[in-house]
Design a protein around this motif. Structure first.
Motif, mmCIF file in Angstrom:
data_model
loop_
_atom_site.group_PDB
_atom_site.id
_atom_site.type_symbol
_atom_site.label_atom_id
_atom_site.label_comp_id
_atom_site.label_asym_id
_atom_site.label_seq_id
_atom_site.Cartn_x
_atom_site.Cartn_y
_atom_site.Cartn_z
ATOM 1 N N THR A 34 -7.257 -6.264 53.646
ATOM 2 C CA THR A 34 -6.251 -6.949 54.457
ATOM 3 C C THR A 34 -4.902 -6.352 54.092
ATOM 4 N N GLY A 73 -0.411 -6.338 55.267
ATOM 5 C CA GLY A 73 0.673 -6.952 56.023
ATOM 6 C C GLY A 73 1.290 -6.003 57.031
ATOM 7 N N ARG A 117 -1.149 -10.540 59.533
ATOM 8 C CA ARG A 117 -2.417 -10.368 58.813
ATOM 9 C C ARG A 117 -3.270 -9.356 59.548
ATOM 10 N N GLU A 128 -6.800 -7.079 59.304
ATOM 11 C CA GLU A 128 -8.088 -6.894 58.651
ATOM 12 C C GLU A 128 -8.627 -5.529 59.027
ATOM 13 N N GLY A 156 -6.058 -7.799 64.234
ATOM 14 C CA GLY A 156 -4.718 -8.319 63.971
ATOM 15 C C GLY A 156 -3.662 -7.246 64.131
#
Length: 235
Positions: A126, A128, A163, A165, A213
Motif C-alpha cells: 500500500t 500514499g 490509499r 493498493e 485506488g
C-alpha cells in the motif's frame, strides 16, 4: 456394798453422756465428692466374645463395585478454516520506468491473487503516492498481441494521493539508498526484508496484477496495440 453400786451406775451414765452420739446414716457416696468417669471401662478379658451373627454385616459403601466409567463423547471436529480472500486481479501487466518513487509505503505481505484464471502468490503493497519517470506499461490482450501505454519521454507520471493498493508478482531494479544503488529482485518467494515508509528504485521493472485506488496521470500518453510482427494501431 449397797452404796458402791449407785456410784458405779452414776459413773457409767456420766461416761456415756460424754461420748458423741453415733450416726446411723451411711457415709456419703463417692459420687457426690467426684463425678463418675464417662468412659466406659473395657470388658473384662474373662468375658466370652459375642457370638457371631449368622447374617453377614452390610458391605461398606466404599467396597461397592462401581460401573466402568463411560468414555466421554468425542468432540466434533472443528469446521475447516475459511479460505483466504483472493485479490481481484486480471491480466498481468508490466511497468518499466527509469525512476520509481513510492511514498507512504507499507509492505502488507504475501497474498493470493487471481491472474489469468489462476491463483498466484503475489506481494501486496500500500502507498500514499507514486511518481513514475519515463513510464511504459505493457499488457498482453491476446496471444501475441500487446497493449502498450507510454508517457512522454522525460516526463513523470503520478498516482494522486490516497490509499493505493498494489499487487506485484515481481519487482526488479536498483534500490537507491542514499545514492547507493543496490540490485534487488523481490518476489513472493523472496519478499522485501524491510518495511520502510518510502523508497526509490531506478531502472525498475515491475510485473503487476492490479492497482487499486488513486488516479493515474500520464503526461503525453501514447497508446499502441502491438503484435509480435508489427504495430497494429497507435493513438
Amino acid at each position: 456394798m449397797m452404796r458402791t453400786q449407785p456410784l458405779a451406775a452414776v459413773a457409767m451414765v456420766a461416761v456415756l453422756a460424754l461420748q458423741p452420739p453415733s450416726s446411723t446414716e451411711p457415709p456419703p457416696s463417692s459420687e457426690t465428692s467426684s463425678p463418675a468417669p464417662t468412659t466406659t471401662a473395657p470388658p473384662s478379658s474373662s468375658e466370652p466374645p459375642p457370638a457371631s451373627s449368622s447374617t453377614p454385616p452390610p458391605a461398606s459403601s466404599s467396597a461397592q463395585s462401581t460401573p466402568p466409567t463411560a468414555e466421554p463423547p468425542s468432540t466434533p471436529a472443528p469446521p475447516p478454516p475459511a479460505p483466504a480472500p483472493v485479490a481481484a486481479g486480471g491480466r498481468e501487466w508490466t511497468l518499466t520506468a527509469s525512476r520509481l518513487d513510492l511514498g507512504g509505503l507499507n509492505f502488507v505481505g504475501v497474498v493470493d491473487a487471481l491472474v489469468n484464471g489462476q491463483v498466484l502468490k503475489v506481494l501486496k503493497f500500500t502507498a500514499g503516492d507514486m511518481k513514475i519517470k519515463d513510464l511504459v506499461q505493457t499488457a498482453e490482450i491476446s496471444p501475441g498481441v500487446k497493449l502498450v501505454t507510454a508517457a512522454r519521454p522525460g516526463s513523470t507520471s503520478t498516482v494522486s494521493p490516497g490509499r493505493i493498493e498494489l499487487y506485484t508478482v515481481q519487482l526488479k531494479g536498483n534500490l537507491d539508498l542514499l545514492g547507493i544503488k543496490i540490485p534487488v529482485d523481490y518476489t513472493a518467494a523472496h519478499p522485501p526484508p524491510l518495511n520502510v515508509p518510502f523508497v526509490t528504485f531506478t531502472e525498475v521493472t515491475v510485473r503487476n496484477t492490479d492497482l487499486i485506488g488513486g488516479t493515474l496521470k500520464i503526461p503525453g500518453a501514447r497508446i499502441s496495440v502491438v503484435s509480435d510482427q508489427a504495430p497494429v494501431a497507435r493513438r
